[in-house]
Design a protein around this motif. Structure first.
Motif, PDB file in Angstrom:
ATOM      1  N   ALA A   1       0.685  -1.346  -0.293  1.00  0.00           N
ATOM      2  CA  ALA A   1      -0.369  -0.067  -0.079  1.00  0.00           C
ATOM      3  C   ALA A   1       1.028   1.038  -0.109  1.00  0.00           C
ATOM      4  O   ALA A   1       2.283   1.439   0.500  1.00  0.00           O
ATOM      5  CB  ALA A   1      -1.300  -0.295   1.254  1.00  0.00           C
TER       6      ALA A   1
ATOM      7  N   VAL B   1      -8.001   0.807  10.869  1.00  0.00           N
ATOM      8  CA  VAL B   1      -7.961   0.491   9.698  1.00  0.00           C
ATOM      9  C   VAL B   1      -9.789   1.797  10.518  1.00  0.00           C
ATOM     10  O   VAL B   1     -10.078   1.176  10.890  1.00  0.00           O
ATOM     11  CB  VAL B   1      -9.107  -1.023   9.455  1.00  0.00           C
TER      12      VAL B   1
ATOM     13  N   GLU C   1      -1.250   4.882   5.676  1.00  0.00           N
ATOM     14  CA  GLU C   1      -1.315   4.135   3.997  1.00  0.00           C
ATOM     15  C   GLU C   1      -2.331   3.523   4.132  1.00  0.00           C
ATOM     16  O   GLU C   1      -3.838   3.984   4.515  1.00  0.00           O
ATOM     17  CB  GLU C   1      -0.445   2.882   4.122  1.00  0.00           C
ATOM     18  N   GLU C   2      -2.643   3.684   2.332  1.00  0.00           N
ATOM     19  CA  GLU C   2      -3.826   3.538   1.302  1.00  0.00           C
ATOM     20  C   GLU C   2      -4.767   2.067   2.008  1.00  0.00           C
ATOM     21  O   GLU C   2      -4.240   1.090   2.785  1.00  0.00           O
ATOM     22  CB  GLU C   2      -3.416   3.379   0.418  1.00  0.00           C
TER      23      GLU C   2
ATOM     24  N   ASN D   1      -9.155  -4.475  15.411  1.00  0.00           N
ATOM     25  CA  ASN D   1      -7.881  -5.884  15.432  1.00  0.00           C
ATOM     26  C   ASN D   1      -7.212  -6.560  16.557  1.00  0.00           C
ATOM     27  O   ASN D   1      -6.885  -5.719  17.916  1.00  0.00           O
ATOM     28  CB  ASN D   1      -6.568  -5.483  14.566  1.00  0.00           C
TER      29      ASN D   1
ATOM     30  N   MET E   1      -2.783  -9.142   1.106  1.00  0.00           N
ATOM     31  CA  MET E   1      -4.450  -8.954  -0.162  1.00  0.00           C
ATOM     32  C   MET E   1      -3.859  -8.808  -1.030  1.00  0.00           C
ATOM     33  O   MET E   1      -3.582  -8.911  -1.746  1.00  0.00           O
ATOM     34  CB  MET E   1      -4.139  -7.533   0.951  1.00  0.00           C
TER      35      MET E   1
END
Ligand code: AMP
Ligand code: GLY
Length: 421
Positions: A118, A155, A185-186, A224, A273
């Protein structure tokens, strides 16, 4: 041989279970272990992070081979310590362990060696991180740079969530030093899989694929965690995908390590991912995953100690894999991952012992006066084999019903993504 496993969790119990099947084993030790490891090995009262004390112990006891389960001793240099004393140990040294120990290091490494990941930026000042988020937009992912046992990643779907995560890490310092730097991050979409290999220099052997369930709640909601359940194989990794993982990720990683002069021997875990534009790395870990290890080791046939020793010594190895599916459900304490409760008596363990195609790995458990009590967030791993994923699921969940402790929590949807797939 005398073999020592370092760690306390389900992964270490599974490692001991697998290693104990080897005729090469004379004595097994675990530092410091749990109530389950005590049935297979001698638990040694030394914390995994006390690397010097562990090396002293290994010398004193004449340990022939040590396998490190968890990351913190690796990052703290346990391998460097053992090797400086001529002790055989399986795991990467502290320099190589930076791939997990510092997310900023790992991200810069990936960028330098064109490993798909990412888009990201690193910050050591909260205001800058926030103004970057404001320009970048949401969803976005905020990560602590240092080790946080899988709990330093947020997230964020809204700006508010992202600002709160940045404050949590950088202002409140809730992860201590680990959050003094953050990565923003993306957000990547796709199926998440764990691709773990045995790596030594420029040679590697892939272990069976697996999928973890990192979020606390069903439907992949909530915070998480270290991982709430896993199964193997992950059907999302078809031949073509595996080929891209090998050429675009593992081969480039190996080339990068070589160029940087970093030696690597040990397990290497690529958290991936599978996006619409190919597999991208979420993180590298320098060890087996927990609970992925439980599912993976259940599918390895043959003498795994011999395999590890041969690989460590530079010989060719070949893995034989059980075609059955394995699935592991984590039973956690109330309050996990924030503030897990301790000290609850675990009931029903004896009912599980004789079950076929089922195996139970302990994590946060202690034994006292022949009773087992919870100690920590993830308590037990209920694992089963099946000819199909559906069968493994039914067997594992049927077993879960036999076990209880106050506040026991588990996800009911382990493996469902693959069935719906
Ligand atoms: P990490 O420790 O970096 O693997 O992050 C923990 C978990 O957060 C991952 O296993 C993913 O489920 C999720 N995650 C991390 N980074 C991203 C990302 N860039 N996009 C979407 N989810 C992510
Ligand atoms: N289960 C995820 C990890 O071990 O990092």
């Amino acid at each position: 041989m005398k073999v020592l496993v370092v760690g306390n969790g389900g992964r270490e119990h599974a490692l001991l279970w697998k290693l104990s099947q080897s005729p090469l084993v004379k004595e097994l030790y675990c530092a410091r272990g749990n109530a389950g490891t005590a049935e297979l090995a001698q638990n040694v009262p030394i914390e995994p992070n006390q690397t010097r004390a562990l090396a002293d112990f290994a010398q004193r006891e004449g340990i022939d081979f040590t396998v490190v389960g968890l990351e913190s001793p690796l990052v703290a240099g346990i391998v460097d310590e053992f090797e400086s004393r001529g002790l055989a140990i399986f795991g990467p040294n502290s320099q190589a362990s930076q791939l997990e120990g510092s997310k900023a290091f790992a991200k810069e490494f990936m960028q330098k060696y064109s490993i798909p990941t990412a888009e990201f930026h690193t910050f050591d000042e909260p205001q800058r991180a926030k103004s970057f988020v404001k320009d970048f937009g949401v969803p976005v992912v905020v990560k602590a740079d240092g080790l946080a046992a899988g709990k330093g990643v947020f997230v964020c779907r809204t700006y508010e969530e992202a600002y709160r995560a940045i404050d949590h890490l950088m202002v409140k310092k809730s992860m201590g030093q680990a959050g003094s730097k953050v990565i923003v991050e993306e957000f990547l979409e796709g199926e998440e899989v764990s691709y773990i290999v045995l790596l030594r220099g420029d040679r590697y052997v892939p272990l069976p694929t697996s999928q973890d369930h990192k979020r606390l709640l069903e439907g992949d909601q909530g915070p998480n965690t270290g991982g709430m359940g896993a199964y193997s194989p992950a059907p999302f990794v078809d031949e073509r995908t595996e080929e891209s993982i090998k050429t675009q990720i593992i081969d480039r990683l190996i080339k990068g390590l070589k160029t940087e002069g970093i030696e690597y021997t040990g397990f290497l875990y690529a958290g991936l991912m599978l996006t619409s534009s190919g597999p991208k790395v979420l993180e590298f870990n320098v060890r087996l995953g927990d609970p992925e290890a439980q599912a993976i080791l259940m599918r390895l046939q043959g003498d795994f100690l011999e395999t590890l020793l041969d690989f460590y010594r530079g010989k060719e190895v070949e893995l034989k894999v059980d075609p059955r599916v394995s699935l592991c459900v984590v039973l956690a304490s109330r309050g996990y991952p924030e503030k897990p409760e301790d000290g609850k008596e675990v009931h029903g363990l004896e009912k599980v012992r004789a079950l076929e195609q089922v195996v139970l790995f302990h994590a946060g458990t202690v034994e006292k006066d022949r009773r087992v009590y919870t100690k920590g967030g993830r308590v037990l791993n209920v694992c089963a084999w099946g000819q199909t994923l559906q069968e493994a699921r039914e067997r594992a969940y049927g077993t879960v019903e036999k076990i209880s402790f106050e506040g026991m929590y588990y996800r009911r949807d382990i493996g469902l993504r693959a069935l719906k797939g």
